[in-house]
Design a protein around this motif. Structure first.
Motif, PDB file in Angstrom:
ATOM      1  N   ASN A  47       0.818  -1.200  -0.013  1.00 43.86           N
ATOM      2  CA  ASN A  47       0.099  -0.109  -0.071  1.00 43.86           C
ATOM      3  C   ASN A  47       0.685   1.181  -0.073  1.00 43.86           C
ATOM      4  O   ASN A  47       0.630   2.210  -0.771  1.00 43.86           O
ATOM      5  CB  ASN A  47      -0.845  -0.038   1.106  1.00 43.86           C
ATOM      6  N   LEU A  79      -3.184   0.915  -5.758  1.00 44.26           N
ATOM      7  CA  LEU A  79      -3.434   1.121  -4.294  1.00 44.26           C
ATOM      8  C   LEU A  79      -4.947   0.488  -4.138  1.00 44.26           C
ATOM      9  O   LEU A  79      -5.157  -0.040  -3.076  1.00 44.26           O
ATOM     10  CB  LEU A  79      -3.673   2.717  -4.286  1.00 44.26           C
ATOM     11  N   ARG A  82      -5.305  -2.200  -1.213  1.00 45.48           N
ATOM     12  CA  ARG A  82      -6.300  -2.156  -0.132  1.00 45.48           C
ATOM     13  C   ARG A  82      -7.268  -3.283   0.062  1.00 45.48           C
ATOM     14  O   ARG A  82      -7.690  -3.801   1.143  1.00 45.48           O
ATOM     15  CB  ARG A  82      -7.216  -0.861  -0.477  1.00 45.48           C
TER      16      ARG A  82
END
Length: 511
Positions: A103, A112, A116
């Motif tokens: 991340n 990203l 996540r």
């Protein structure tokens, strides 16, 4: 350890040696997840500036973690019951730390979002295991109430530590540093947990049903995705298809659980009115709060011009209130009643959110700080008592499943809250009227408007930014009003569903 049929009748089981030290390891896991959830809001303006995500991508960065974790919690809670709750906790914590690095160094919005999502897979192993281990460590109901209070208070403390530490890091380093703070916590958790945590698992759990795992994941993600897309872009055929697929998968999941001799989730848990009431209260509370909280950091930084560290400190009253209330919630519920404490806490949050409908661009901190303090106190009382009700409503062999349901309600509420309330903010914001030459990126997010203003002539940039900030605050107050309505409805539902519920009993009451 497992040879006694009724462990609650033995002094050894009621007063397990080392249980408080073991609890300290469990709350580290809670801290890990809570810190990660709160720093993202502070980092959002920096992510917007660096990665230049669209408004939709920004919402996905915010809620894909919740989508994945909501879809996997029941499966991971059940897996922990089978292979060992200590084992899945330590493996999950190690993965959580490693994926936090991914991340931190994500170079595109798409990467990203994927990172996540992977973090959600790891996070799904942590929370059910911590609550289930508490259920197995503390057999005395009053001790368990205090342990759950400490567990909840630590989660609240994490919401305070996250913004303050995150704010400090954002002022001195790049936005990815807010994810790297997970690493030292993870290392301590794993090294100490190996030595202190007892292993516990269900004696004869049956096989882990992969079909149920897939149905749960597809069902949760499909339904939540459909709600999010419908709230943001209206009803398209793809949105309806995703919702129908999710609903069908969840229906299939429930049917399958009722037929399996060793289900992933015992659906009969929901026949217990206290259990169902506590789960519903948690879901509605988070739904009403989360969308607002997600945008509050942006309000403090991009509208009021506070530095990240200052914005983190500004949110401190909510965490302080939650910590204090969480530690005394069990005692309050025994003195008054479960429904008084839970309903009163939810009503207090609802009234505080109603007060936030009065904020403007230049609102002074006393109103904001007082409202956040009341939100924290209400959440501390309600969440701690509902967690205690959920744990004490089931035999300890089903602690993993019960904990997973509790956490699923929390994460589902978070995803829906960001989707629905966040879409209210975004929908109002996008309609602001800027001067000629306002770029499209300015309508995507307030962070995008701040960046766009820097590249415009001074006067035009100031006019555009003024209109954008006004629209953002208008959306925020509308979302606060919607959140207040949800919380007051939750308070009413809890008053009826938790009637007659008590904390004193433990499993013996549920024969």
């Amino acid at each position: 350890m497992t040879s006694t049929l009724r462990p609650t009748t033995t002094t050894e089981a009621v007063k397990r040696p080392g249980r408080w030290l073991a609890l300290s390891v469990l709350v580290l896991a809670v801290l890990l997840v809570a810190v990660d959830a709160t720093v993202l809001g502070l980092a959002t303006p920096y992510i917007s500036e660096d990665l230049e995500p669209s408004g939709t991508q920004l919402l996905w960065i915010g809620d894909v973690y919740s989508f994945v974790i909501a879809g996997l919690l029941v499966s991971m809670g059940s897996l922990g019951d089978r292979i060992g709750r200590k084992r899945i906790l330590l493996v999950g914590a190690t993965a959580f730390g490693a994926i936090s690095v991914l991340n931190a160094y994500a170079g595109t919005p798409e990467l990203l979002i994927v990172a996540r999502a992977l973090l959600g897979v790891a996070g799904a192993t942590l929370m059910p295991a911590t609550l289930a281990l508490i259920r197995n460590l503390f057999h005395d109901p009053r001790e368990r109430s205090l342990a759950v209070g400490i567990w909840g208070a630590t989660a609240s403390a994490g919401t305070a530590v996250g913004p303050i530490v995150g704010g400090f890091l954002l002022e001195h380093f790049w936005w990815g540093s807010v994810f790297l703070i997970n690493l030292p916590v993870m290392i301590v958790l794993v090294l100490v947990g190996i030595r202190l945590l007892p292993e516990s698992r269900t004696a004869n759990p049956g096989p882990w049903d992969l079909v149920s795992v897939v149905l749960s994941l597809v069902g949760m993600i499909g339904v939540v995705y459909a709600v999010k897309e419908a709230a943001t872009h209206g009803f398209a055929w793809s949105t309806v298809a995703a919702g129908l697929l999710g609903a069908a998968a969840l229906y299939g999941f429930v049917r399958r659980q009722l037929r399996l001799p060793a289900p992933l989730l015992d659906m009969r848990l929901f026949c217990h009115r206290g259990f169902s009431g506590a789960v519903l209260a948690d879901l509605l509370t988070i739904l009403g709060l989360s969308g607002l909280v997600f945008f509050l950091s942006q309000y403090l930084q991009l509208v009021q011009g506070r530095r990240p560290f200052e914005a983190g400190l500004a949110e401190l009253p909510a965490a302080v209130g939650a910590v204090v209330a969480g530690l005394v919630a069990g005692r309050a519920a025994r003195r008054f009643s479960v429904r008084v404490v839970v309903s009163g806490g939810l009503a207090a949050i609802g009234l505080a959110l109603a007060a936030l409908t009065l904020i403007g661009r230049s609102t002074g901190y006393p109103l904001l700080g007082a409202a956040l303090l009341v939100v924290g106190v209400g959440a501390g009382f309600s969440f701690t008592v509902t967690a205690d009700v959920i744990l004490s409503s089931v035999p300890k062999e089903q602690a993993g499943s019960a904990s997973a349901v509790s956490e699923t309600a929390y994460e589902l509420g978070a995803a829906l809250g960001i989707a629905v309330l966040g879409s209210i903010v975004t929908g109002v914001y996008r309609d602001f009227t800027g001067p000629a030459g306002t770029p499209d990126a300015a309508h995507e997010s307030l962070g995008g408007a701040v960046e766009a203003a820097a590249g415009m002539p001074a006067h035009s940039g100031a006019v555009m930014l003024d209109a954008a900030r006004t629209a953002f605050v208008d959306g925020l107050t509308l979302a606060a009003g919607a959140g207040a309505a949800v919380l007051l409805a939750a308070a009413g539902a809890a008053w009826f569903l938790l009637r007659g519920q008590k904390l004193e009993g433990g499993p013996a009451h549920h024969a």
